[in-house]
Design a protein around this motif. Sequence first.
Motif, PDB file in Angstrom:
ATOM      1  N   GLN A  45     -33.346 -31.134 -13.903  1.00  0.00           N
ATOM      2  CA  GLN A  45     -33.258 -32.074 -12.779  1.00  0.00           C
ATOM      3  C   GLN A  45     -31.937 -32.823 -12.720  1.00  0.00           C
ATOM      4  OE1 GLN A  45     -36.939 -34.089 -11.800  1.00  0.00           O
ATOM      5  NE2 GLN A  45     -35.820 -36.001 -11.590  1.00  0.00           N
ATOM      6  N   ASN A  46     -31.383 -33.177 -13.898  1.00  0.00           N
ATOM      7  CA  ASN A  46     -30.090 -33.860 -13.935  1.00  0.00           C
ATOM      8  C   ASN A  46     -29.079 -33.193 -13.037  1.00  0.00           C
ATOM      9  OD1 ASN A  46     -30.233 -36.011 -15.726  1.00  0.00           O
ATOM     10  ND2 ASN A  46     -30.392 -34.589 -17.428  1.00  0.00           N
ATOM     11  N   CYS A  47     -28.982 -31.892 -13.179  1.00  0.00           N
ATOM     12  CA  CYS A  47     -27.953 -31.172 -12.443  1.00  0.00           C
ATOM     13  C   CYS A  47     -28.450 -30.711 -11.077  1.00  0.00           C
ATOM     14  CB  CYS A  47     -27.484 -29.955 -13.238  1.00  0.00           C
ATOM     15  SG  CYS A  47     -26.612 -30.423 -14.740  1.00  0.00           S
ATOM     16  N   HIS A  48     -29.642 -30.137 -11.040  1.00  0.00           N
ATOM     17  CA  HIS A  48     -30.076 -29.506  -9.790  1.00  0.00           C
ATOM     18  C   HIS A  48     -30.850 -30.438  -8.866  1.00  0.00           C
ATOM     19  CE1 HIS A  48     -28.520 -25.558 -10.747  1.00  0.00           C
ATOM     20  NE2 HIS A  48     -29.033 -25.647 -11.963  1.00  0.00           N
ATOM     21  N   GLY A  49     -31.175 -31.645  -9.338  1.00  0.00           N
ATOM     22  CA  GLY A  49     -31.817 -32.630  -8.467  1.00  0.00           C
ATOM     23  C   GLY A  49     -33.328 -32.520  -8.427  1.00  0.00           C
ATOM     24  N   GLU A  53     -31.960 -29.973  -4.804  1.00  0.00           N
ATOM     25  CA  GLU A  53     -30.924 -30.091  -3.780  1.00  0.00           C
ATOM     26  C   GLU A  53     -29.509 -29.875  -4.314  1.00  0.00           C
ATOM     27  OE1 GLU A  53     -32.589 -32.554  -5.131  1.00  0.00           O
ATOM     28  OE2 GLU A  53     -31.464 -34.428  -5.195  1.00  0.00           O
ATOM     29  N   GLY A  54     -29.339 -29.815  -5.657  1.00  0.00           N
ATOM     30  CA  GLY A  54     -28.001 -29.642  -6.212  1.00  0.00           C
ATOM     31  C   GLY A  54     -27.208 -30.929  -6.134  1.00  0.00           C
ATOM     32  N   LEU A  55     -25.877 -30.828  -6.305  1.00  0.00           N
ATOM     33  CA  LEU A  55     -25.028 -32.022  -6.229  1.00  0.00           C
ATOM     34  C   LEU A  55     -23.686 -31.626  -5.630  1.00  0.00           C
ATOM     35  CD1 LEU A  55     -24.292 -34.975  -6.864  1.00  0.00           C
ATOM     36  CD2 LEU A  55     -23.869 -34.302  -9.219  1.00  0.00           C
ATOM     37  N   SER A  56     -23.501 -31.985  -4.375  1.00  0.00           N
ATOM     38  CA  SER A  56     -22.261 -31.670  -3.640  1.00  0.00           C
ATOM     39  C   SER A  56     -21.812 -30.237  -3.937  1.00  0.00           C
ATOM     40  CB  SER A  56     -21.171 -32.680  -3.986  1.00  0.00           C
ATOM     41  OG  SER A  56     -21.619 -33.982  -3.693  1.00  0.00           O
ATOM     42  N   ALA A  57     -20.510 -30.068  -4.223  1.00  0.00           N
ATOM     43  CA  ALA A  57     -20.012 -28.727  -4.512  1.00  0.00           C
ATOM     44  C   ALA A  57     -19.972 -28.477  -6.016  1.00  0.00           C
ATOM     45  CB  ALA A  57     -18.620 -28.542  -3.908  1.00  0.00           C
ATOM     46  N   LEU A  58     -20.619 -29.367  -6.771  1.00  0.00           N
ATOM     47  CA  LEU A  58     -20.571 -29.309  -8.233  1.00  0.00           C
ATOM     48  C   LEU A  58     -21.723 -28.477  -8.796  1.00  0.00           C
ATOM     49  CD1 LEU A  58     -18.466 -30.727  -9.958  1.00  0.00           C
ATOM     50  CD2 LEU A  58     -20.022 -32.657 -10.190  1.00  0.00           C
ATOM     51  N   ASN A  95     -18.089 -22.827  -8.364  1.00  0.00           N
ATOM     52  CA  ASN A  95     -17.342 -22.257  -9.478  1.00  0.00           C
ATOM     53  C   ASN A  95     -17.343 -23.277 -10.608  1.00  0.00           C
ATOM     54  OD1 ASN A  95     -15.755 -20.785 -11.129  1.00  0.00           O
ATOM     55  ND2 ASN A  95     -13.917 -20.835  -9.836  1.00  0.00           N
ATOM     56  N   PRO A  99     -24.453 -24.716 -18.815  1.00  0.00           N
ATOM     57  CA  PRO A  99     -24.535 -24.412 -20.249  1.00  0.00           C
ATOM     58  C   PRO A  99     -25.840 -23.679 -20.563  1.00  0.00           C
ATOM     59  CG  PRO A  99     -25.079 -26.715 -19.864  1.00  0.00           C
ATOM     60  CD  PRO A  99     -24.697 -26.134 -18.532  1.00  0.00           C
TER      61      PRO A  99
ATOM     62  N   SER B  84     -25.862 -33.578 -19.781  1.00  0.00           N
ATOM     63  CA  SER B  84     -27.112 -34.338 -19.703  1.00  0.00           C
ATOM     64  C   SER B  84     -27.148 -35.331 -18.545  1.00  0.00           C
ATOM     65  CB  SER B  84     -27.389 -35.022 -21.035  1.00  0.00           C
ATOM     66  OG  SER B  84     -26.252 -35.768 -21.443  1.00  0.00           O
ATOM     67  N   PRO B  87     -24.536 -35.852 -14.334  1.00  0.00           N
ATOM     68  CA  PRO B  87     -24.794 -35.454 -12.939  1.00  0.00           C
ATOM     69  C   PRO B  87     -25.753 -36.415 -12.226  1.00  0.00           C
ATOM     70  CG  PRO B  87     -24.895 -33.551 -14.390  1.00  0.00           C
ATOM     71  CD  PRO B  87     -24.807 -34.758 -15.272  1.00  0.00           C
ATOM     72  N   SER B  88     -26.770 -36.895 -12.940  1.00  0.00           N
ATOM     73  CA  SER B  88     -27.685 -37.871 -12.325  1.00  0.00           C
ATOM     74  C   SER B  88     -26.952 -39.160 -11.982  1.00  0.00           C
ATOM     75  CB  SER B  88     -28.822 -38.235 -13.280  1.00  0.00           C
ATOM     76  OG  SER B  88     -29.666 -37.151 -13.460  1.00  0.00           O
ATOM     77  N   ARG B  91     -24.727 -38.502  -8.982  1.00  0.00           N
ATOM     78  CA  ARG B  91     -25.528 -38.309  -7.767  1.00  0.00           C
ATOM     79  C   ARG B  91     -25.865 -39.698  -7.213  1.00  0.00           C
ATOM     80  NH1 ARG B  91     -29.187 -35.276  -9.745  1.00  0.00           N
ATOM     81  NH2 ARG B  91     -28.440 -33.314  -8.916  1.00  0.00           N
ATOM     82  N   LEU B  94     -22.706 -41.689  -5.940  1.00  0.00           N
ATOM     83  CA  LEU B  94     -22.296 -41.280  -4.598  1.00  0.00           C
ATOM     84  C   LEU B  94     -22.929 -42.178  -3.538  1.00  0.00           C
ATOM     85  CD1 LEU B  94     -22.311 -37.366  -4.516  1.00  0.00           C
ATOM     86  CD2 LEU B  94     -20.402 -38.861  -3.939  1.00  0.00           C
ATOM     87  N   ALA B 129     -14.996 -31.811  -5.665  1.00  0.00           N
ATOM     88  CA  ALA B 129     -16.323 -31.197  -5.625  1.00  0.00           C
ATOM     89  C   ALA B 129     -17.383 -32.206  -5.194  1.00  0.00           C
ATOM     90  CB  ALA B 129     -16.668 -30.605  -6.987  1.00  0.00           C
ATOM     91  N   LEU B 130     -17.162 -33.475  -5.543  1.00  0.00           N
ATOM     92  CA  LEU B 130     -18.110 -34.515  -5.116  1.00  0.00           C
ATOM     93  C   LEU B 130     -17.812 -35.002  -3.698  1.00  0.00           C
ATOM     94  CD1 LEU B 130     -18.508 -36.842  -8.247  1.00  0.00           C
ATOM     95  CD2 LEU B 130     -20.224 -35.329  -7.280  1.00  0.00           C
TER      96      LEU B 130
END
Lengths: 139, 213
Positions: A45-49, A53-58, A95, A99, B84, B87-88, B91, B94, B129-130
Motif C-alpha cells: 500500500q505504501n507504494c501502490h496506494g 492508484e499508484g503515486l504520480s509518475a513514481l 521507469n 524492490p 517503506s 511513498p506514503s 503521497r 502532495l 515524477a511527483l
Amino acid sequence: MKKAGIIISLCAAIIVFVASCQTDQQIEYMRYYSGGQGLYTVNCQNCHGKNGEGLSALMPPLTDTAFISKNKDQLACYIKNGMTGMVKVSGKFYNNTMPPIELSPIEIAKVLTYVGNSFGNRVGLISLKDVENNLKNCK
Amino acid sequence: MRQLLGILILCLLFACTSNKIKTLPIYGDREPITKITDGKEVTDTLYHTIPAFAFVNQYGDSITNDSLNGKIYVADFFFTTCPSICPSMHRNMLKVYKEFEGATDFRILSHSIDPKYDSVQVLKKYADALDVKGNTWWLLQGDKEATYTLSKSYLVTTPREDEKEKFIHDGYFILIDKQKRIRGAYDGTVEEQVIKLIEDIKILRNDPEQATK
C-alpha cells in the motif's frame, strides 16, 4: 401468524443451505482474498496506494486490468524478484524500481488473489500451485 | 449596580470572543532569559529554534536558513529509494503542496538522508515524477552529518543506517513558524494527521504574530 413463522424459518433454512453450497474453491478464494488484503496493506500500500492508484509518475497503479490479466503469470515473479526498467501501465511509462518483497509463496498467492480481484481486476483465484509454477518460469 | 453588572457581563463576553482566536502551541525546551533594557530588567522566553543550515535543492540552488526568512515551512526526512514509508509520506505531502502551491510565505523542505545516492539530478527526477514544480517544495541534499545533526533540532528520531531498510527514520512532518520555532508534528503516513497539518498551517498563517515578521 404461525404460517409466517414457518415461511421465515423455511427461508432462513434455504439461505443457510445455499450459503453452504459454496464450492470448496469459493471458500478457498475467500480465504485467500481476505488474507491478501492484510498483506497488501503492510507490503504494497505504501507504494501502490490504498485503492491501487499508484503515486504520480513514481509508482504505477494496479488498476490497469488489461496489464494485470495479460501478465498474470509474471506477477509472482515481480514480487519475488522485484521489477525495474521501463514499463507501460495505464497508458503511461514508468521507469523506477520495485524492490523484491519478502513473502512466502502462500503469502504471494494471497496478496495476488487480493490485487487480482480488487481495483477493477477480475482474474479469480491465484492459488499456491499457480504461484509455485509461475516462480519456476520467471523471466 | 445593574449597569455595572451589565458592563461586567459584556466584558466577560468580550474576553470569551477574543480568546477564540486559535493559536498553535510552541514545542521544545524553553528558558527564561533576563536582560537589561533601558535600565529595566525584562524577562523574555527563549524558545527552541531550528539552527542555521546550508543545503542544495533539486535545481542546484543553495538553500539556507535565510532562504526561509518570512516563511512558514514544513520539514521532513526521506530518501528517494525508500521502500517503506516515504511513498506514503509524499503521497500525503502532495496534498499539502497542492493546497499551498505558489504561496510566497510557505515552503516544504524534504531533506534526503541518503545524499550519496540522492544527487541533485536524482532529486530533480523525483520531483518531476511527483509533478512538483516551482519553489514551493524543495528537495534538499548536502552534507550527510549536517543533515543528521539538523534532524535532532526538529526533535525527530535521528536517522540511522540499516541493512534491510537501508535507512531507518521516522515519517514526521514538522511545522516551523517564521521565528523558526516548532509549532506541530504530524505523522506523515497518516492521512487524517496531514489534513490536520493543512488546517494548522492555515491557523498559523492567520496568527497575527506571524503577519509582521
